[in-house]
Every structure is written in C-alpha cells, then in structure tokens.
Design a protein around this motif. Structure first.
Motif, mmCIF file in Angstrom:
data_model
loop_
_atom_site.group_PDB
_atom_site.id
_atom_site.type_symbol
_atom_site.label_atom_id
_atom_site.label_comp_id
_atom_site.label_asym_id
_atom_site.label_seq_id
_atom_site.Cartn_x
_atom_site.Cartn_y
_atom_site.Cartn_z
ATOM 1 N N MET A 197 -2.049 16.866 4.585
ATOM 2 C CA MET A 197 -1.815 15.618 3.861
ATOM 3 C C MET A 197 -0.795 15.865 2.760
ATOM 4 O O MET A 197 -0.581 16.998 2.331
ATOM 5 N N SER A 198 -0.138 14.803 2.300
ATOM 6 C CA SER A 198 0.872 14.927 1.260
ATOM 7 C C SER A 198 0.236 15.424 -0.025
ATOM 8 O O SER A 198 -0.840 14.946 -0.438
ATOM 9 N N LEU A 199 0.896 16.380 -0.651
ATOM 10 C CA LEU A 199 0.414 16.859 -1.952
ATOM 11 C C LEU A 199 0.531 15.745 -2.976
ATOM 12 O O LEU A 199 1.555 15.062 -3.051
ATOM 13 N N GLY A 200 -0.531 15.547 -3.752
ATOM 14 C CA GLY A 200 -0.552 14.508 -4.755
ATOM 15 C C GLY A 200 -1.327 13.286 -4.340
ATOM 16 O O GLY A 200 -1.662 12.464 -5.193
ATOM 17 N N CYS A 201 -1.631 13.166 -3.033
ATOM 18 C CA CYS A 201 -2.373 11.983 -2.598
ATOM 19 C C CYS A 201 -3.834 12.044 -3.037
ATOM 20 O O CYS A 201 -4.500 11.011 -3.087
ATOM 21 N N MET A 202 -4.337 13.245 -3.342
ATOM 22 C CA MET A 202 -5.723 13.410 -3.800
ATOM 23 C C MET A 202 -5.788 13.742 -5.284
ATOM 24 O O MET A 202 -6.818 14.189 -5.777
ATOM 25 N N GLU A 227 0.823 -1.199 0.000
ATOM 26 C CA GLU A 227 0.000 0.000 0.000
ATOM 27 C C GLU A 227 0.863 1.257 0.000
ATOM 28 O O GLU A 227 0.597 2.229 -0.713
ATOM 29 N N ASP A 228 1.939 1.247 0.813
ATOM 30 C CA ASP A 228 2.822 2.414 0.837
ATOM 31 C C ASP A 228 3.468 2.634 -0.512
ATOM 32 O O ASP A 228 3.612 3.778 -0.971
ATOM 33 N N LEU A 229 3.858 1.547 -1.174
ATOM 34 C CA LEU A 229 4.480 1.670 -2.484
ATOM 35 C C LEU A 229 3.497 2.222 -3.502
ATOM 36 O O LEU A 229 3.840 3.112 -4.294
ATOM 37 N N ASP A 230 2.249 1.728 -3.480
ATOM 38 C CA ASP A 230 1.243 2.225 -4.418
ATOM 39 C C ASP A 230 0.971 3.698 -4.187
ATOM 40 O O ASP A 230 0.817 4.477 -5.148
ATOM 41 N N GLU A 231 0.892 4.130 -2.910
ATOM 42 C CA GLU A 231 0.613 5.532 -2.611
ATOM 43 C C GLU A 231 1.758 6.422 -3.071
ATOM 44 O O GLU A 231 1.540 7.501 -3.631
ATOM 45 N N THR A 232 2.988 5.976 -2.867
ATOM 46 C CA THR A 232 4.151 6.763 -3.312
ATOM 47 C C THR A 232 4.148 6.920 -4.819
ATOM 48 O O THR A 232 4.413 8.015 -5.351
ATOM 49 N N GLU A 233 3.845 5.846 -5.537
ATOM 50 C CA GLU A 233 3.798 5.932 -6.997
ATOM 51 C C GLU A 233 2.699 6.872 -7.469
ATOM 52 O O GLU A 233 2.886 7.636 -8.424
ATOM 53 N N ALA A 234 1.544 6.856 -6.789
ATOM 54 C CA ALA A 234 0.442 7.748 -7.170
ATOM 55 C C ALA A 234 0.815 9.208 -6.951
ATOM 56 O O ALA A 234 0.492 10.084 -7.776
ATOM 57 N N ILE A 235 1.504 9.510 -5.823
ATOM 58 C CA ILE A 235 1.917 10.891 -5.554
ATOM 59 C C ILE A 235 2.913 11.364 -6.599
ATOM 60 O O ILE A 235 2.803 12.484 -7.140
ATOM 61 N N GLU A 236 3.880 10.509 -6.924
ATOM 62 C CA GLU A 236 4.877 10.894 -7.926
ATOM 63 C C GLU A 236 4.230 11.130 -9.281
ATOM 64 O O GLU A 236 4.611 12.062 -10.011
ATOM 65 N N GLU A 237 3.258 10.304 -9.623
ATOM 66 C CA GLU A 237 2.575 10.464 -10.910
ATOM 67 C C GLU A 237 1.777 11.764 -10.944
ATOM 68 O O GLU A 237 1.763 12.474 -11.964
ATOM 69 N N ALA A 238 1.093 12.107 -9.821
ATOM 70 C CA ALA A 238 0.317 13.356 -9.775
ATOM 71 C C ALA A 238 1.231 14.573 -9.823
ATOM 72 O O ALA A 238 0.932 15.563 -10.527
ATOM 73 N N MET A 239 2.375 14.536 -9.117
ATOM 74 C CA MET A 239 3.294 15.679 -9.119
ATOM 75 C C MET A 239 3.946 15.868 -10.483
ATOM 76 O O MET A 239 4.286 16.985 -10.868
#
Length: 536
Positions: free
Chosen positions: A490-495, A456-468
């Motif tokens: 909250m971390s930018l990119g998580c939403m 889950e942490d890996l998926d969330e990190t990849e999603a944030i990087e993709e959004a940024m």
C-alpha cells in the motif's frame, strides 16, 4: 299394459339414461377434480414445498419492499428508476425490479456477438473535421433603395401633358416624362435671351465694368433656368432659337422603371411636389428576417443563394449588402438585405424567395464530430455509448455543440478515434437501465459517482502528502523513493506517518506497526522489493 307396449317404453328409457349421466355426472366430476387440485396446492404451500407467486404465469418475484438498494424500472422507460415498487405514473404499467449488471461495471454493459447482430448495433469512429451549416430564411424581393429616384416639379405650374402615363414603363436617362406650363420659366427664359443679346452687342470700346456686369447677368439667368429644371441641352436650344417658351419638359434623371405616377394631366403642382418615382430594377434586394444568433455569424459580402417558387428549377446568387444593427422589437429578428442582379428582369418586386447562407461553424481547431443519430438527448442531458473494448459499451455524458445536417459537434466527453454506437443505442440504453446502471433518463448517477470517486482520490492524496510531510527531510526523501510498503504494497502515508525500521542496516519504511513483525520475519524477501535508490 300389454307386453308389446311395455317393450318400447323400456327401450326408450334405456336410450335416455346416457344423456342424463352426461348432463349431471360429468360436471360434478370436473368440480371434484378442481377441488382436489386446490386442496393439494394449499397443503403443498403450507408445508413449504412451493412458494406463493411462483406459478407458471411468468411473473418475476418482487424483491422485499424497503430495501434501499432495490430499484424498480418502468418497462416502457417512461420515468427514471424508482426506489419503491408500484405502477408507472405515466403508462400505469407495473414497475419491475432491475436486474444485476451482469458483466457490467456500473457504467457499461456487455453485448455478445449474437445479440449484437440481432439488435443491429453499429458503431462509427469519432473524427475531427471543420463543419459548415446552412442558414435558411424566407425573404421578400424589394427595390434596391440606392437606385430609387423621384421626379419633382422645380417650379409651380400646370401639367399639360404626361408622357409616361402608366407605371411599369421603362425609360432612359434624359427621356421626356411630362410637359409643364410655368410663367416663371417663361420669364427666366426671356431674361436669358435679353442678357445674351446685351452681351453679344458689347463692343471693344465698351467699358470693362459694363461687360463684366452683362456677363454676370447672363450667367445668373442661365443658372436660374438650370435650377428651374431645364437641362443644359434645353438651354443651348433656347439660345440658338432665341424664342422663349412658357412650357418646360421634365426629363428622366436616370434610367429605370416608373414605379409610381403621382399626378395626372391638367393638375397644378407646387414646387417640390413629386410627379414620378423611378427605380433601376437591374439590381434588387431580397430582405431576410434572421434570428439574432444566425445574423451574428454572417458578414457583408457573404454569398447567398435563392430559389423563387414562381421560377422553379432556377437558382440565383447574390451577396449580403447590409445587416441591420438592431433587433426588431416585435418579431425579435434582424433584417438582412441581399443584393441580386436582375438584368433579365426575372425577379419581380413583392415576390418571395427561399434563401440559404452557408457559414463555417467557428470553433477553435477542427472539432470532434459524430453522426447526429449517435447522440441520445433528454432535456439538458446528452449521452453517447462508446465501445471501450469489443462488446463492452460504456455510457458517456457529453457536452453537445452545434449540429450541421446529420453531423453533431462534441465539445467534451469523447476522444478522437473512439467507436460510438449509431444504431441500437436506444436498446443499449434500455439494457443499462434494466441493469440498474446510469442511463439516458437517469444520467446524473454517473456524474455523482465520478465526482465522489474523484473527491475520495483527492482526499487520499492530501492525507498521504500530509503524513509524508511529518518525516525528517532525509527520511521523507527515502520514503518518497520507496513509495509503497513492502509488506502490504500500500502507499506509504495512507495509514498515517510511515514507520522507519532498520533491517540489516538498511532503512525500510512500513505503513503501520502491524507490518513490523512480517518484515523482520522475512527480511530478505522484502529487501528484494526495495528500489535500488534506497539501498546503501
């Protein structure tokens, strides 16, 4: 009936009346009281004043069957937790519902000081050290094959005498062992004597070619006697006496012990036929049979100690002389020969010895070690209980390395300096199981949880990087520095892609549109949270 007769009858009847009352009335009263109690319990249960199963028997109320979160534990820890109530398939005890984790976090439990003292829980520190282990094996004492010698007949003949007439006789090099009659030896001796005479009778005027021929005949006759078994000393004696002898003495070619006598006096022997076998017992071998994994870690020249059951209290030292290059097909073992000094003759051929070889456990650096009793094992699973903070014990699934005595190597799962339980760890494991947490017989739950959290942490990190990555380069740099949304923290990119908002001429990124209103309503509050690198 007279009055005097009626009086005793009345008195007897009066004495018998209490006995009948005790026999009939008292049981009836007890039955009536029991019936009233049952009726009362039924009325109370019907009206909901008490619930079924809540009597004083001490049985815990079972959770509702079918709840997927419910887990049922065998009190004897025979099987992993079950999802349905019933009986243990091993010990047939009723499964009990697992309790909540209390102060635990799903992978640990808390033990108060009083319970810890009662349970005798003790911990030790994980340390690093180089370990050695002892390889023990049973071996048989045998001859050193490098010292074996065979005394054979060099020529056909008859054994007239046997000097070393029993096995076990100790002889020195050059000692006579047997007397052999041989016409061929006699002829060769005569030939040497004649050639010697001819050579001595040569004069100065004898042609050189003749002298050379006589010398060659003499040398050939002498060499022939050497090949027939005569020693240089015997040949010199023959030359001095000038008398041929049809009997030749067989001498010991080395010092040693007669281990085998292969002929008897009067026997005729052929050329090359063995007569004696000698062995130098000043050194012997102990042949060990080791498993291939043990033989792989020892080397030639390594020291070995041995104890002989027939010589209690004595210890002998030797060195590995040879390691067989093949594994025995039937026993699946590797033969190892160890050389031992036997100057005093205490080691007897055929006796058995208990040998031990100390080897260093070859690992990179000094491995982490814990006491052997700190490790709980079931099948392929090995776990430790680590005290992560005072009173809180966490289960760790570890990768167990080799063991040496009461020490065990831990290749993965703990760090140096951590405290692990060495006593009371079985009690900790049972409490973990009763709390519904991962335990020794169900450790995969901990692994699955850890793997899922990491995924889950890996998926969330990849999603944030993709959004940024969808922001413009300049905005992406500012958003990376800002890192979190000032409203929700909250971390930018998580939403999704961060939203840029101009607040009093200052660019501020928020995680979603829902934060715009709050940001603009209290701009000073949220601008104060901005990193200095983003303030223009």
């Amino acid at each position: 009936m007279s009055k005097m007769q009626a009086a005793p009858i009345a008195e007897t009847s009066h004495r018998l009346r209490p006995w009948w009352i005790g026999l009939i009335v008292q049981p009836l009263s007890i039955l009536a009281a029991g019936a009233l109690v049952l009726v009362g319990l039924g009325v109370a249960q019907r009206n909901g004043w008490i619930s079924a199963g809540s009597g004083g028997g001490g049985t815990a109320t079972s959770p509702v069957a079918g709840n997927s979160n419910s887990r049922y534990i065998c009190p004897m820890m025979c099987t992993p937790p079950q999802s349905e109530p019933g009986r243990c398939p091993v010990c047939a005890m009723d499964l009990v519902a697992s309790t909540s984790g209390g102060d635990g976090d799903g992978s640990s439990i808390v033990v108060d000081s009083a319970s810890r003292r009662v349970a005798g829980i003790q911990t030790v520190e994980v340390t690093s050290a180089s370990l050695t282990r002892k390889i023990r094996a049973l071996g048989e004492i045998t001859f050193n094959e490098g010292t074996l010698a065979t005394i054979s007949a060099y020529v056909d003949g008859r054994l007239d005498e046997i000097y070393a007439d029993t096995t076990g006789v100790v002889v020195n090099q050059g000692d006579p062992l047997a007397l052999l009659y041989s016409p061929e030896v006699y002829s060769a001796q005569v030939e040497l004597i004649e050639s010697q005479k001819s050579l001595r009778q040569s004069h100065t005027d004898t042609p050189t070619r003749v002298v050379q021929t006589q010398q060659q005949m003499y040398d050939g006759a002498r060499q022939k006697l050497l090949e027939l078994g005569m020693t240089p000393t015997q040949i010199e004696s023959l030359e001095r006496s000038g008398k041929a002898n049809s009997r030749i003495q067989l001498s010991a070619t080395q010092s040693g012990t007669v281990i085998e006598k292969l002929a008897e006096p009067g026997a005729y022997v052929k050329t090359g036929q063995p007569i004696y076998r000698l062995a130098d017992l000043s050194t012997v071998w102990i042949v060990l049979k080791l498993f291939p994994e043990d033989a792989a870690v020892i080397r030639c020249g390594q020291k070995v100690t041995a104890q002989i059951p027939s010589l209690p209290g004595k210890e002998f030292g030797g060195q590995v002389a040879f390691i067989d290059p093949v594994v025995h097909a039937k026993t699946r073992t590797v033969g190892v020969r160890v050389a031992f000094s036997n100057d005093q003759g205490q080691l007897r051929i055929g006796d058995y010895a208990h040998a031990s070889i100390e080897v260093v456990i070859a690992l990179s650096g000094d491995p982490l070690v814990v006491p052997r009793n700190a490790v709980l094992m079931a099948g392929d699973s090995s776990v430790l209980y680590v005290e992560i903070e005072p009173g809180r014990f966490e289960m760790r699934k570890v990768l167990l390395g080799p063991c040496s005595g009461n020490q065990a190597v831990i290749l993965q799962g703990v760090e140096q300096g951590e405290q692990v339980a060495v006593q009371g760890n079985f009690l900790l494991d049972s409490q973990m199981q009763l709390a519904g947490n991962p335990s020794l017989i169900d450790p995969n739950r901990l692994v699955e949880t850890s793997e899922s959290d990491g995924a889950e942490d890996l998926d969330e990190t990849e999603a944030i990087e993709e959004a940024m990555a969808q922001l413009a380069p300049v905005d992406r740099q500012l958003a990376v520095v800002q890192r979190i949304c000032p409203v929700t923290e909250m971390s930018l990119g998580c939403m999704g892609v961060p939203i840029k908002v101009d607040v009093q001429g200052q660019p501020v990124f928020i995680c979603c549109e829902g934060c715009r209103k709050g940001l603009l309503s209290e701009p000073e509050k949220y601008l104060a949270k901005q990193p200095q690198e983003t303030v223009r």
